[in-house]
Design a protein around this motif. Structure first.
Motif, PDB file in Angstrom:
ATOM      1  N   MET A  50      28.235 -17.798   3.413  1.00 46.57           N
ATOM      2  CA  MET A  50      27.712 -18.882   3.594  1.00 46.57           C
ATOM      3  C   MET A  50      26.393 -19.753   3.727  1.00 46.57           C
ATOM      4  O   MET A  50      25.970 -18.747   4.177  1.00 46.57           O
ATOM      5  CB  MET A  50      28.503 -19.948   4.778  1.00 46.57           C
ATOM      6  N   ARG A  51      26.190 -20.119   3.141  1.00 45.84           N
ATOM      7  CA  ARG A  51      24.644 -20.911   4.051  1.00 45.84           C
ATOM      8  C   ARG A  51      24.379 -21.738   5.329  1.00 45.84           C
ATOM      9  O   ARG A  51      25.181 -22.093   5.817  1.00 45.84           O
ATOM     10  CB  ARG A  51      24.558 -22.296   2.683  1.00 45.84           C
ATOM     11  N   ILE A  52      23.209 -21.123   5.743  1.00 48.24           N
ATOM     12  CA  ILE A  52      22.744 -21.336   6.487  1.00 48.24           C
ATOM     13  C   ILE A  52      22.263 -22.042   7.168  1.00 48.24           C
ATOM     14  O   ILE A  52      20.576 -22.454   6.568  1.00 48.24           O
ATOM     15  CB  ILE A  52      22.406 -19.841   8.074  1.00 48.24           C
ATOM     16  N   VAL A  53      22.517 -23.442   7.591  1.00 50.85           N
ATOM     17  CA  VAL A  53      21.402 -24.624   7.181  1.00 50.85           C
ATOM     18  C   VAL A  53      20.446 -24.663   8.410  1.00 50.85           C
ATOM     19  O   VAL A  53      21.304 -24.069   9.658  1.00 50.85           O
ATOM     20  CB  VAL A  53      22.115 -25.459   7.068  1.00 50.85           C
ATOM     21  N   LYS A  54      19.055 -24.732   8.280  1.00 47.65           N
ATOM     22  CA  LYS A  54      17.915 -24.497   9.686  1.00 47.65           C
ATOM     23  C   LYS A  54      17.087 -26.060   9.718  1.00 47.65           C
ATOM     24  O   LYS A  54      16.791 -26.138   8.741  1.00 47.65           O
ATOM     25  CB  LYS A  54      17.812 -23.288   9.597  1.00 47.65           C
ATOM     26  N   THR A  55      16.581 -25.982  11.075  1.00 47.11           N
ATOM     27  CA  THR A  55      15.720 -27.201  10.737  1.00 47.11           C
ATOM     28  C   THR A  55      14.681 -26.965  10.519  1.00 47.11           C
ATOM     29  O   THR A  55      14.681 -25.844   9.943  1.00 47.11           O
ATOM     30  CB  THR A  55      15.171 -27.282  12.186  1.00 47.11           C
ATOM     31  N   ALA A  56      13.506 -27.527   9.291  1.00 46.02           N
ATOM     32  CA  ALA A  56      12.478 -27.282   9.058  1.00 46.02           C
ATOM     33  C   ALA A  56      11.981 -26.557   9.541  1.00 46.02           C
ATOM     34  O   ALA A  56      11.200 -25.437   9.492  1.00 46.02           O
ATOM     35  CB  ALA A  56      11.554 -28.253   8.476  1.00 46.02           C
ATOM     36  N   GLU A  57      12.213 -26.986  10.932  1.00 46.55           N
ATOM     37  CA  GLU A  57      10.139 -25.919  12.196  1.00 46.55           C
ATOM     38  C   GLU A  57      11.593 -24.792  12.715  1.00 46.55           C
ATOM     39  O   GLU A  57      10.314 -23.323  12.892  1.00 46.55           O
ATOM     40  CB  GLU A  57      11.031 -26.552  13.607  1.00 46.55           C
ATOM     41  N   GLU A  58      12.824 -24.629  12.461  1.00 43.50           N
ATOM     42  CA  GLU A  58      13.192 -22.951  12.823  1.00 43.50           C
ATOM     43  C   GLU A  58      12.644 -22.781  10.682  1.00 43.50           C
ATOM     44  O   GLU A  58      12.800 -20.658  11.594  1.00 43.50           O
ATOM     45  CB  GLU A  58      14.636 -23.339  12.395  1.00 43.50           C
ATOM     46  N   ARG A  59      12.651 -22.824  10.242  1.00 48.44           N
ATOM     47  CA  ARG A  59      12.380 -22.314   8.729  1.00 48.44           C
ATOM     48  C   ARG A  59      11.618 -22.440   8.717  1.00 48.44           C
ATOM     49  O   ARG A  59      10.911 -20.530   8.257  1.00 48.44           O
ATOM     50  CB  ARG A  59      13.406 -23.601   7.363  1.00 48.44           C
ATOM     51  N   ARG A  60      10.381 -22.414   9.273  1.00 45.12           N
ATOM     52  CA  ARG A  60       8.811 -22.282   8.971  1.00 45.12           C
ATOM     53  C   ARG A  60       8.097 -21.169   9.490  1.00 45.12           C
ATOM     54  O   ARG A  60       8.078 -20.573   9.650  1.00 45.12           O
ATOM     55  CB  ARG A  60       7.842 -23.973   8.962  1.00 45.12           C
ATOM     56  N   ASN A  61       8.632 -21.015  11.093  1.00 44.60           N
ATOM     57  CA  ASN A  61       8.546 -20.142  12.112  1.00 44.60           C
ATOM     58  C   ASN A  61       9.341 -19.109  11.921  1.00 44.60           C
ATOM     59  O   ASN A  61       8.656 -17.713  12.333  1.00 44.60           O
ATOM     60  CB  ASN A  61       8.969 -20.995  13.152  1.00 44.60           C
ATOM     61  N   GLU A  62      10.432 -18.701  10.636  1.00 35.73           N
ATOM     62  CA  GLU A  62      10.649 -17.567  10.254  1.00 35.73           C
ATOM     63  C   GLU A  62      10.419 -16.958   9.116  1.00 35.73           C
ATOM     64  O   GLU A  62       9.955 -16.073   9.361  1.00 35.73           O
ATOM     65  CB  GLU A  62      12.194 -17.926   9.934  1.00 35.73           C
ATOM     66  N   ILE A  63       9.403 -18.093   8.677  1.00 36.82           N
ATOM     67  CA  ILE A  63       8.884 -17.580   6.850  1.00 36.82           C
ATOM     68  C   ILE A  63       7.284 -16.784   7.496  1.00 36.82           C
ATOM     69  O   ILE A  63       7.053 -16.129   7.580  1.00 36.82           O
ATOM     70  CB  ILE A  63       8.062 -18.884   6.255  1.00 36.82           C
ATOM     71  N   LEU A  64       7.085 -17.762   9.387  1.00 40.39           N
ATOM     72  CA  LEU A  64       5.843 -16.982   9.623  1.00 40.39           C
ATOM     73  C   LEU A  64       5.886 -15.764   9.847  1.00 40.39           C
ATOM     74  O   LEU A  64       4.913 -14.300  10.383  1.00 40.39           O
ATOM     75  CB  LEU A  64       5.214 -17.930  10.592  1.00 40.39           C
ATOM     76  N   ASP A  65       7.093 -15.307  10.659  1.00 41.52           N
ATOM     77  CA  ASP A  65       7.798 -14.386  11.553  1.00 41.52           C
ATOM     78  C   ASP A  65       7.560 -12.943  10.162  1.00 41.52           C
ATOM     79  O   ASP A  65       7.078 -12.050  10.376  1.00 41.52           O
ATOM     80  CB  ASP A  65       8.620 -14.301  12.261  1.00 41.52           C
ATOM     81  N   VAL A  66       8.091 -13.308   9.252  1.00 39.71           N
ATOM     82  CA  VAL A  66       8.474 -12.330   8.432  1.00 39.71           C
ATOM     83  C   VAL A  66       7.086 -12.148   7.907  1.00 39.71           C
ATOM     84  O   VAL A  66       7.356 -10.864   7.427  1.00 39.71           O
ATOM     85  CB  VAL A  66       9.561 -13.497   7.068  1.00 39.71           C
ATOM     86  N   ALA A  67       6.538 -13.231   6.855  1.00 38.51           N
ATOM     87  CA  ALA A  67       5.368 -13.098   6.552  1.00 38.51           C
ATOM     88  C   ALA A  67       4.552 -11.895   7.825  1.00 38.51           C
ATOM     89  O   ALA A  67       3.487 -10.847   7.053  1.00 38.51           O
ATOM     90  CB  ALA A  67       4.551 -14.362   5.961  1.00 38.51           C
ATOM     91  N   GLY A  68       4.005 -12.527   8.747  1.00 37.82           N
ATOM     92  CA  GLY A  68       3.324 -11.672   9.711  1.00 37.82           C
ATOM     93  C   GLY A  68       3.642 -10.719   9.995  1.00 37.82           C
ATOM     94  O   GLY A  68       2.911  -8.738   9.288  1.00 37.82           O
ATOM     95  N   ARG A  69       4.854  -9.518  10.161  1.00 37.10           N
ATOM     96  CA  ARG A  69       5.058  -8.535   9.432  1.00 37.10           C
ATOM     97  C   ARG A  69       5.428  -8.411   9.031  1.00 37.10           C
ATOM     98  O   ARG A  69       4.859  -6.701   8.575  1.00 37.10           O
ATOM     99  CB  ARG A  69       7.323  -8.312  10.256  1.00 37.10           C
ATOM    100  N   LEU A  70       5.242  -8.652   7.685  1.00 38.95           N
ATOM    101  CA  LEU A  70       4.906  -7.800   5.486  1.00 38.95           C
ATOM    102  C   LEU A  70       3.496  -7.592   6.262  1.00 38.95           C
ATOM    103  O   LEU A  70       3.179  -6.289   5.473  1.00 38.95           O
ATOM    104  CB  LEU A  70       5.689  -8.448   5.052  1.00 38.95           C
TER     105      LEU A  70
END
Length: 67
Positions: free
Chosen positions: A1-21
């Motif tokens: 099932m697809r998880i729907v997140k707000t634009a802010e949540e998704r953006r922050n998730e991208i930044l967190d993952v990118a920072g870790r990588l």
């Protein structure tokens, strides 16, 4: 099932993952595909939030969490 997140949540998730990588692999050795696969999103979703890998890095360095 697809998880729907707000634009802010998704953006922050991208930044967190990118920072870790970036920390683990280095900026040059981390691809946009690495980031999108780790987050679990389509390329279009990532591009909606950031135009380039450099934009992601700028947001991380600048501490910007808003569009």
């Amino acid at each position: 099932m697809r998880i729907v997140k707000t634009a802010e949540e998704r953006r922050n998730e991208i930044l967190d993952v990118a920072g870790r990588l970036f920390a683990a692999k280095g900026f040059d050795d981390t691809s946009i595909t690495d980031i999108q696969n780790e987050v679990g999103i389509a390329r279009g979703t990532l591009c909606y939030h950031f135009k380039s890998k450099e934009d992601i890095l700028d947001a991380i360095i600048g501490g910007s969490r808003e569009n």
